[in-house]
Design an enzyme around this catalytic site. Structure first.
Site, mmCIF file in Angstrom:
data_model
loop_
_atom_site.group_PDB
_atom_site.id
_atom_site.type_symbol
_atom_site.label_atom_id
_atom_site.label_comp_id
_atom_site.label_asym_id
_atom_site.label_seq_id
_atom_site.Cartn_x
_atom_site.Cartn_y
_atom_site.Cartn_z
ATOM 1 N N VAL A 11 0.829 -1.206 0.000
ATOM 2 C CA VAL A 11 0.000 0.000 0.000
ATOM 3 C C VAL A 11 0.867 1.260 0.000
ATOM 4 C CG1 VAL A 11 -1.654 1.316 1.401
ATOM 5 C CG2 VAL A 11 -2.010 -1.128 1.021
ATOM 6 N N THR A 86 -0.540 -4.100 9.515
ATOM 7 C CA THR A 86 -1.320 -4.374 10.730
ATOM 8 C C THR A 86 -1.679 -5.866 10.724
ATOM 9 O OG1 THR A 86 -3.331 -3.678 9.546
ATOM 10 C CG2 THR A 86 -2.313 -2.062 10.991
ATOM 11 N N CYS A 260 -4.820 -9.839 3.018
ATOM 12 C CA CYS A 260 -5.896 -8.945 3.483
ATOM 13 C C CYS A 260 -7.167 -9.657 3.928
ATOM 14 C CB CYS A 260 -6.224 -7.946 2.393
ATOM 15 S SG CYS A 260 -4.777 -7.027 1.883
HETATM 16 C C1 UGA Z 1 -8.063 -7.330 -1.476
HETATM 17 C C2 UGA Z 1 -9.200 -6.421 -1.982
HETATM 18 O O1 UGA Z 1 -9.715 -6.928 -3.215
HETATM 19 C C3 UGA Z 1 -8.711 -4.978 -2.190
HETATM 20 O O2 UGA Z 1 -9.796 -4.142 -2.555
HETATM 21 C C4 UGA Z 1 -8.094 -4.480 -0.884
HETATM 22 O O3 UGA Z 1 -7.599 -3.152 -1.015
HETATM 23 C C5 UGA Z 1 -6.968 -5.408 -0.455
HETATM 24 O O4 UGA Z 1 -7.505 -6.742 -0.285
HETATM 25 C C6 UGA Z 1 -6.414 -4.870 0.841
HETATM 26 O O5 UGA Z 1 -7.169 -4.818 1.831
HETATM 27 O O6 UGA Z 1 -5.273 -4.391 0.864
HETATM 28 P P1 UGA Z 1 -5.998 -8.615 -2.631
HETATM 29 O O7 UGA Z 1 -5.788 -9.267 -1.302
HETATM 30 O O8 UGA Z 1 -4.830 -8.048 -3.361
HETATM 31 O O9 UGA Z 1 -7.075 -7.406 -2.499
HETATM 32 O O10 UGA Z 1 -6.618 -9.726 -3.588
HETATM 33 P P2 UGA Z 1 -8.026 -10.058 -4.258
HETATM 34 O O11 UGA Z 1 -7.936 -9.873 -5.705
HETATM 35 O O12 UGA Z 1 -9.118 -9.383 -3.567
HETATM 36 O O13 UGA Z 1 -8.120 -11.629 -3.967
HETATM 37 C C7 UGA Z 1 -8.227 -12.143 -2.649
HETATM 38 C C8 UGA Z 1 -8.414 -13.641 -2.686
HETATM 39 O O14 UGA Z 1 -9.705 -13.985 -3.181
HETATM 40 C C9 UGA Z 1 -7.418 -14.370 -3.587
HETATM 41 O O15 UGA Z 1 -6.993 -15.554 -2.946
HETATM 42 C C10 UGA Z 1 -8.205 -14.677 -4.846
HETATM 43 O O16 UGA Z 1 -7.736 -15.809 -5.545
HETATM 44 C C11 UGA Z 1 -9.581 -14.941 -4.236
HETATM 45 N N1 UGA Z 1 -10.677 -14.724 -5.211
HETATM 46 C C12 UGA Z 1 -10.967 -13.479 -5.649
HETATM 47 C C13 UGA Z 1 -11.413 -15.819 -5.642
HETATM 48 O O17 UGA Z 1 -11.176 -16.973 -5.244
HETATM 49 N N2 UGA Z 1 -12.447 -15.595 -6.509
HETATM 50 C C14 UGA Z 1 -12.766 -14.355 -6.980
HETATM 51 O O18 UGA Z 1 -13.720 -14.241 -7.766
HETATM 52 C C15 UGA Z 1 -11.995 -13.267 -6.540
#
Ligand code: UGA
Length: 444
Positions: A11, A86, A260
């Protein structure tokens, strides 16, 4: 305007670099000497497409500098962002020690006219508590909260073109300076919402918990699809076409991971519990996602006739999602360890060539490409939805393997593609080939 950003994790680094791309003078501060050294020499410590070019461009323009010297960095900044980690404590609550260490350190040197903005994800009430902490030390400055919603792998686009900017402020001065910082985004008509710090803090947790719940919902629907012959991809398509539901975050898979969702759902649940509020959906989401790991291992075992001992398993993709080298809470860790415990021989290919992954699985062989990784394999398992896996020549893979068994936990291939490849193909929530039950396997 001079901006200081404390913390060069995902971030902090992306925010600092993007603020400099907006045209501001930015100094990114971190107490990790080797990281700052790397950044100064143009090396990027995280895998984020496009970030290296922006760092190079803005460093050359002298708008972006990196420093380990907190005191001089914040002394003449008009606005200071804190974007340190955090992580979860053992009880699931957010560990704020890095935030308070940074606040304590800057308290004696921050310009009295500056505004301090917390970007780290923190429980409700933290911004106000930090203002009081500083005031008790004789530093009366404005403190605001500005959550970050960027995703790893798409961080620059998310920062430059966000769906919204949320600003939790308590004073006109903070509102004015933050309006200036985000003015470049007004051009794109991006909604900028001013609210209280408490509301902004909760909005961040609520957003992540809702997305985690959405992913978990479609994963449970995938299980139901497998039991009744429906296709989860089509169910997700049908649901997503309803604008009230939306088509994002409905991709079934091995469960959510990353730095996250697991941390923030736990922190939200812990925070609510302390207030006697029952967030039953968040609790169930956490439980269901933990169980998902067991279910994925069971699925793999059933596809392998409940025996992986001595079998060569080719793992394609280990990071928690595509376009990152991040292994934090990746579903691959639990799945691979469970298979190793059962005696499998595992080789890994991941397009990020993640150092974190090499450390975690230090005893395993990592290959340089997907094809070599599948030579003589008894099973291929796709764990991360990297784009390059979509373009693999399945016929060529089939020629290389010992046994044509492909388990795709990200539903990368269409069923006709999989069918034409000659593989026994198992995916998530689609009944192209029904798994045998454990009873059928034992009576074989
Ligand atoms: C997430 C949020 O999407 C962001 O908006 C937020 O800012 C960030 O956390 C944070 O709090 O810093 P991120 O952890 O980078 O972002 O990843 P995501 O793309 O959200 O994916 C999270 C998990 O969900 C991954 O394991 C991904 O494979 C899984 N996922 C996501 C699925 O299994 N299916 C989906 O349709 C989408």
């Amino acid at each position: 305007m001079k901006i200081a950003v404390i913390g060069t994790g995902y971030v902090g680094l992306v925010s600092g670099v993007c603020f400099s791309e907006f045209g501001f003078n930015v100094i990114c501060v971190d107490n990790d000497v080797s990281k700052i050294k790397e950044l100064r020499s143009g090396k990027v410590p995280i895998y984020e497409p496009g970030l290296d070019k922006l760092i190079q461009k803005n460093s050359q323009a002298k708008r972006l500098i990196f420093s380990v010297d907190m005191k001089s960095s914040v002394a003449d900044a008009d606005i200071v962002f804190i974007a340190v980690g955090t992580p979860s404590k053992l009880d699931g609550s957010a560990d704020l020690s890095c935030v308070y260490t940074a606040v304590d350190e800057i308290s004696s040197c921050i310009n009295k006219n500056a505004v301090l903005v917390i970007k780290s994800t923190v429980p409700v009430g933290t911004t106000t508590a930090i203002k009081k902490f500083l005031s008790d030390k004789g530093t009366d400055i404005d403190v605001a909260f500005n959550p970050e919603f960027l995703k790893e792998g798409a961080a620059i686009a998310d920062f430059m073109h966000p769906d919204r900017v949320i600003l939790g402020v308590q004073s006109k001065k903070a509102k004015k300076i933050l309006s200036q910082v985000y003015r470049p985004l007004y051009v794109f008509n991006i909604p900028i919402v001013f609210t209280s710090p408490e509301t902004a803090e909760l909005s961040k947790y609520a957003s992540n918990a809702f997305l985690a719940m959405k992913v978990t919902f479609i994963n449970e629907i995938a299980d139901l699809c497998e039991s009744c012959g429906a296709d989860v991809n089509d169910v997700a398509l049908a649901m997503g076409l309803d604008k009230r539901i939306g088509d994002k975050f409905l991709q079934a898979g091995p469960g959510y991971g990353g730095s996250c969702f697991p941390k923030d759902t736990s922190a939200l649940q812990n925070f609510a519990q302390k207030r006697g509020v029952n967030l039953s959906l968040v609790k169930e989401t956490i439980k269901s996602n933990n169980n998902r790991l067991i279910r994925m291992v069971e699925k793999i075992l059933l596809a392998c006739d409940n025996n992986v001992k001595g079998k060569n398993i080719s793992i394609l993709g280990v990071t928690f999602k595509a376009d990152t080298d991040d292994m934090r809470d990746s579903p691959s860790i639990g799945i691979i360890n469970a298979l190793l415990e059962r005696g499998a021989n595992i080789q890994i290919y991941d397009p990020s060539f993640s150092d974190q992954a090499k450390q975690i699985f230090s005893s395993l062989k990592f290959n340089d490409n997907a094809y070599d990784n599948c030579n003589e394999a008894d099973v291929i398992i796709i764990l991360t939805d990297w784009s390059e896996f979509r373009a693999l020549n399945l016929q060529e893979l089939n020629r290389r393997v010992k046994n044509p068994l492909l388990i795709d936990l990200r539903n990368i291939y269409t069923l006709p593609e999989a069918s034409a490849s000659g593989f026994n193909y198992y995916s998530v929530g689609r009944c192209f080939k029904k798994l045998k039950s454990i009873e059928e396997i034992t009576t074989q």
